[in-house]
Design an enzyme around this catalytic site. Structure first.
Site, PDB file in Angstrom:
ATOM      1  N   HIS A 262       0.866  -1.202   0.000  1.00 51.11           N
ATOM      2  CA  HIS A 262       0.000   0.000   0.000  1.00 51.11           C
ATOM      3  C   HIS A 262       0.896   1.243   0.000  1.00 51.11           C
ATOM      4  CE1 HIS A 262      -3.388   2.537   0.604  1.00 51.11           C
ATOM      5  NE2 HIS A 262      -3.649   2.317   1.882  1.00 51.11           N
ATOM      6  N   HIS A 301      -2.774  -2.256  -9.636  1.00 52.75           N
ATOM      7  CA  HIS A 301      -3.717  -1.598  -8.724  1.00 52.75           C
ATOM      8  C   HIS A 301      -4.992  -2.419  -8.676  1.00 52.75           C
ATOM      9  CE1 HIS A 301      -6.140   1.559  -6.845  1.00 52.75           C
ATOM     10  NE2 HIS A 301      -4.984   2.133  -6.554  1.00 52.75           N
ATOM     11  N   ASP A 357       2.528   5.365  -6.863  1.00 53.13           N
ATOM     12  CA  ASP A 357       3.810   5.233  -6.151  1.00 53.13           C
ATOM     13  C   ASP A 357       5.006   5.090  -7.070  1.00 53.13           C
ATOM     14  OD1 ASP A 357       1.771   3.466  -4.010  1.00 53.13           O
ATOM     15  OD2 ASP A 357       2.883   5.249  -3.392  1.00 53.13           O
TER      16      ASP A 357
HETATM   17  C1  SDX Z   1      -1.552   2.180  -3.381  1.00 57.14           C
HETATM   18  O1  SDX Z   1      -6.294   0.827  -3.072  1.00 57.14           O
HETATM   19  C2  SDX Z   1      -5.796   2.019  -3.358  1.00 57.14           C
HETATM   20  O2  SDX Z   1      -6.441   2.908  -3.852  1.00 57.14           O
HETATM   21  C3  SDX Z   1      -4.336   2.170  -2.978  1.00 57.14           C
HETATM   22  C4  SDX Z   1      -3.689   3.495  -3.415  1.00 57.14           C
HETATM   23  C5  SDX Z   1      -4.270   4.654  -2.659  1.00 57.14           C
HETATM   24  O3  SDX Z   1      -4.196   5.778  -3.175  1.00 57.14           O
HETATM   25  O4  SDX Z   1      -4.712   4.431  -1.498  1.00 57.14           O
HETATM   26  O5  SDX Z   1      -3.883   3.692  -4.804  1.00 57.14           O
HETATM   27  C6  SDX Z   1      -2.200   3.491  -3.113  1.00 57.14           C
HETATM   28  O6  SDX Z   1      -1.469   1.369  -2.480  1.00 57.14           O
HETATM   29  C7  SDX Z   1      -1.094   1.867  -4.775  1.00 57.14           C
HETATM   30  C8  SDX Z   1      -0.530   0.406  -4.919  1.00 57.14           C
HETATM   31  C9  SDX Z   1       0.918   0.412  -4.395  1.00 57.14           C
HETATM   32  N1  SDX Z   1       1.398  -0.958  -4.309  1.00 57.14           N
HETATM   33  C10 SDX Z   1       2.351  -1.419  -5.181  1.00 57.14           C
HETATM   34  O7  SDX Z   1       2.791  -0.762  -6.127  1.00 57.14           O
HETATM   35  C11 SDX Z   1       2.843  -2.812  -4.875  1.00 57.14           C
HETATM   36  C12 SDX Z   1       2.925  -3.618  -6.173  1.00 57.14           C
HETATM   37  N2  SDX Z   1       1.521  -3.826  -6.624  1.00 57.14           N
HETATM   38  C13 SDX Z   1       0.891  -5.011  -6.198  1.00 57.14           C
HETATM   39  O8  SDX Z   1       1.384  -5.769  -5.180  1.00 57.14           O
HETATM   40  C14 SDX Z   1      -0.576  -5.168  -6.575  1.00 57.14           C
HETATM   41  O9  SDX Z   1      -0.723  -4.745  -7.865  1.00 57.14           O
HETATM   42  C15 SDX Z   1      -1.579  -4.467  -5.681  1.00 57.14           C
HETATM   43  C16 SDX Z   1      -1.382  -4.838  -4.258  1.00 57.14           C
HETATM   44  C17 SDX Z   1      -1.501  -3.000  -5.830  1.00 57.14           C
HETATM   45  C18 SDX Z   1      -2.969  -4.927  -6.138  1.00 57.14           C
HETATM   46  O10 SDX Z   1      -3.073  -6.245  -5.800  1.00 57.14           O
HETATM   47  P1  SDX Z   1      -4.346  -7.119  -6.243  1.00 57.14           P
HETATM   48  O11 SDX Z   1      -5.431  -6.255  -6.779  1.00 57.14           O
HETATM   49  O12 SDX Z   1      -4.658  -8.011  -5.106  1.00 57.14           O
HETATM   50  O13 SDX Z   1      -3.798  -7.875  -7.497  1.00 57.14           O
HETATM   51  P2  SDX Z   1      -3.181  -9.310  -7.422  1.00 57.14           P
HETATM   52  O14 SDX Z   1      -2.092  -9.335  -6.396  1.00 57.14           O
HETATM   53  O15 SDX Z   1      -4.306 -10.285  -7.313  1.00 57.14           O
HETATM   54  O16 SDX Z   1      -2.488  -9.425  -8.861  1.00 57.14           O
HETATM   55  C19 SDX Z   1      -3.209  -9.903  -9.988  1.00 57.14           C
HETATM   56  C20 SDX Z   1      -2.133 -10.529 -10.868  1.00 57.14           C
HETATM   57  C21 SDX Z   1      -1.314 -11.584 -10.136  1.00 57.14           C
HETATM   58  O17 SDX Z   1      -0.769 -12.441 -11.153  1.00 57.14           O
HETATM   59  P3  SDX Z   1      -1.329 -13.970 -11.206  1.00 57.14           P
HETATM   60  O18 SDX Z   1      -1.274 -14.518  -9.811  1.00 57.14           O
HETATM   61  O19 SDX Z   1      -2.749 -13.803 -11.727  1.00 57.14           O
HETATM   62  O20 SDX Z   1      -0.394 -14.652 -12.172  1.00 57.14           O
HETATM   63  O21 SDX Z   1      -1.163  -9.525 -11.238  1.00 57.14           O
HETATM   64  C22 SDX Z   1       0.113  -9.838 -10.676  1.00 57.14           C
HETATM   65  C23 SDX Z   1      -0.148 -10.843  -9.556  1.00 57.14           C
HETATM   66  O22 SDX Z   1       0.991 -11.668  -9.370  1.00 57.14           O
HETATM   67  N3  SDX Z   1       0.640  -8.598 -10.148  1.00 57.14           N
HETATM   68  C24 SDX Z   1       1.897  -8.225 -10.275  1.00 57.14           C
HETATM   69  C25 SDX Z   1       1.957  -6.951  -9.685  1.00 57.14           C
HETATM   70  N4  SDX Z   1       0.741  -6.605  -9.226  1.00 57.14           N
HETATM   71  C26 SDX Z   1      -0.079  -7.636  -9.506  1.00 57.14           C
HETATM   72  N5  SDX Z   1       2.967  -8.862 -10.823  1.00 57.14           N
HETATM   73  C27 SDX Z   1       4.131  -8.159 -10.781  1.00 57.14           C
HETATM   74  N6  SDX Z   1       4.268  -6.924 -10.256  1.00 57.14           N
HETATM   75  C28 SDX Z   1       3.210  -6.302  -9.683  1.00 57.14           C
HETATM   76  N7  SDX Z   1       3.343  -5.091  -9.154  1.00 57.14           N
END
Ligand code: SDX
Length: 421
Positions: A262, A301, A357
């Site tokens: 997050h 996201h 981010d």
């Molecule tokens: C913020 O919610 C908000 O609004 C948050 C925010 C705010 O203003 O409050 O916008 C701020 O928190 C932004 C997000 C910052 N976090 C990151 O950048 C961390 C990296 N991102 C992820 O870990 C992920 O994308 C999330 C946590 C942001 C979202 O996670 P989800 O919706 O639970 O998605 P998921 O983990 O189920 O991913 C779906 C697929 C998966 O692949 P498969 O298992 O289907 O093969 O996408 C892949 C994930 O492995 N994936 C990624 C990835 N994000 C998702 N693969 C590589 N790198 C990534 N960053």
């Protein structure tokens, strides 16, 4: 065609039609038809926990509006205190309202001397500033016991003002403590971003931040101000729903924001870019991400399945800042990462784009903030959003958050004495 759904219980043949209202269907009808059967929705990815009028996000088209106003216009034309007023009270203030609001915030920036002098002394010198800030915010609740009277509107406003005013003071104090530097008292002659930058970086009264840096700080605070039912706002609502005081609810928001998935992602992005080390290593890093070896921090996201509109604005602000203080060498690695990822099916198929981010850390680092302060900056920006949702939840007279579960544990069994195990 009716804007509704029909649910049928195939065990009994009973059905119920539920209208679709504002993109949601009321779960109460479900409970009536199917008592004891729960939606299983880990991460609440498909659940609307509340109705809210604070922020509108369209993940498909990459739209973010605060109370109907596009984030692009607010970032360009507004100020952080004005956006805070908009989020919390629902309308852009008149000049008189804004003057009163800014005056209130300006004159509540101090923290109690007992607290200021001792608050962080109990911590190690190298304690993470987010741990300090989270503790500090929770501790503030003990100085304002009247904050528990959450149903008094004027009392809520007084605590809202205090929290918006004091977050930068607590944040800067955490930084100064971690650097062994003397605390800088807030200078109420300055505007919100300038006052914060001076509390952070002033030495001997000589520091005057460049206008471009103040502008960047203003934009970054505005962009982080709210984002619907994100993890930390949900944490604030959950704690607030038990009628805890607002300081405790905001401390819960800080705690949730701290996580690298997050608000901690901006710090994780810089660590990732530093680990990649050079433009030439980008392709091998992307290959490692696709093998599951790393997450591409700052990408992806839960809601945006398109470019995060905040990332677009931050990327532009980064260029403005670098034009003044020189380019952050990590920028080239970030731009290459974005270029390669946006052309790669692994990311395209998963609809992964840069989020808020991905570029923010590059600006923070260029402004002189250490990486462990980045999430603290996010918390300052998000405080009005957390407070807007806390306030809205109380005005909605929301019920205490108490989700259900699908139990998958052991069936009934008797205790086994030690000698029989
Ligand atoms: C913020 O919610 C908000 O609004 C948050 C925010 C705010 O203003 O409050 O916008 C701020 O928190 C932004 C997000 C910052 N976090 C990151 O950048 C961390 C990296 N991102 C992820 O870990 C992920 O994308 C999330 C946590 C942001 C979202 O996670 P989800 O919706 O639970 O998605 P998921 O983990 O189920 O991913 C779906 C697929 C998966 O692949 P498969 O298992 O289907 O093969 O996408 C892949 C994930 O492995 N994936 C990624 C990835 N994000 C998702 N693969 C590589 N790198 C990534 N960053």
């Amino acid at each position: 065609m009716a804007e509704s759904i029909t649910i049928t219980d195939n065990r009994t043949g009973n059905s119920i039609e539920i209208p679709i209202v504002s993109g949601g269907v009321d779960a109460a009808a479900w409970r009536k038809l199917l008592p004891g059967i729960w939606f299983h929705d880990p991460g609440m990815a498909t659940t609307a926990v509340t109705s809210s009028a604070v922020a509108e996000i369209d993940g498909e088209t990459g739209i973010l509006r605060y109370r109907g106003y596009p984030i692009e216009q607010l970032a360009e034309q507004s100020t952080f205190p004005e956006v805070a007023h908009l989020l919390i009270y629902g309308e852009l203030p008149t000049q008189a309202e804004l003057d009163e609001w800014v005056d209130l915030i300006t004159h509540h920036t101090f923290i109690h001397e007992n607290f200021r002098k001792r608050i962080y002394d109990a911590f190690h010198y190298d304690a993470h500033p987010m741990g300090l800030l989270t503790s500090g915010v929770a501790g503030l609740s003990t100085f304002y016991p009247e904050a528990k009277d959450i149903f008094d509107t004027e009392n809520r406003r007084a605590q809202i003002v205090r929290l918006i005013a004091k977050m930068p003071t607590l944040a800067a104090a955490a930084y100064r403590f971690s650097r062994g530097l003397p605390f800088i008292f807030p200078d109420n002659a300055n505007d919100y971003p300038t006052r914060f930058l001076k509390m952070m970086f002033d030495v001997g009264g000589e520091y005057e931040p460049d206008e471009a840096l103040v502008r960047a700080m203003r934009v970054l605070f505005i962009l982080h101000a709210d984002h619907g039912q994100n993890c930390s706002t949900t944490a604030t609502r959950v704690v607030g729903s038990s009628h805890a005081d607002p300081y405790t609810a905001i401390a819960a928001g800080c705690a949730a924001l701290y996580g690298p998935l997050h608000g901690g992602a901006n710090e994780a992005v810089i660590n990732m870019l530093t680990q990649i080390g050079s433009y030439e290593e980008v392709d091998s890093f992307i290959a490692s991400v696709k093998r599951g070896g790393h997450r591409l921090m700052g990408f992806g996201h839960r809601v945006y399945k398109n470019y995060d509109p905040r990332a677009v604005i931050i990327k532009k602000a980064a260029h403005d800042v670098f034009g003044v203080i020189g380019k952050n060498p990590l920028l080239d690695i970030a731009l290459k990462l974005e270029e390669v990822a946006l052309a790669d099916d692994y990311f395209i198929s998963r609809r992964l784009y840069p989020n808020v981010d991905f570029y923010s850390g590059l600006i923070y680092q260029a402004l002189g903030f250490p990486t462990n302060m980045f999430t603290v900056l996010f918390a300052i920006g998000r405080t009005p959003g957390w407070l807007a949702h806390w306030n809205e939840m109380i005005e909605q007279n929301s019920r205490i958050y108490r989700p259900r579960q699908v139990y998958t544990g052991s069936e009934l069994r008797d205790y086994v004495p030690m000698e029989d195990r």
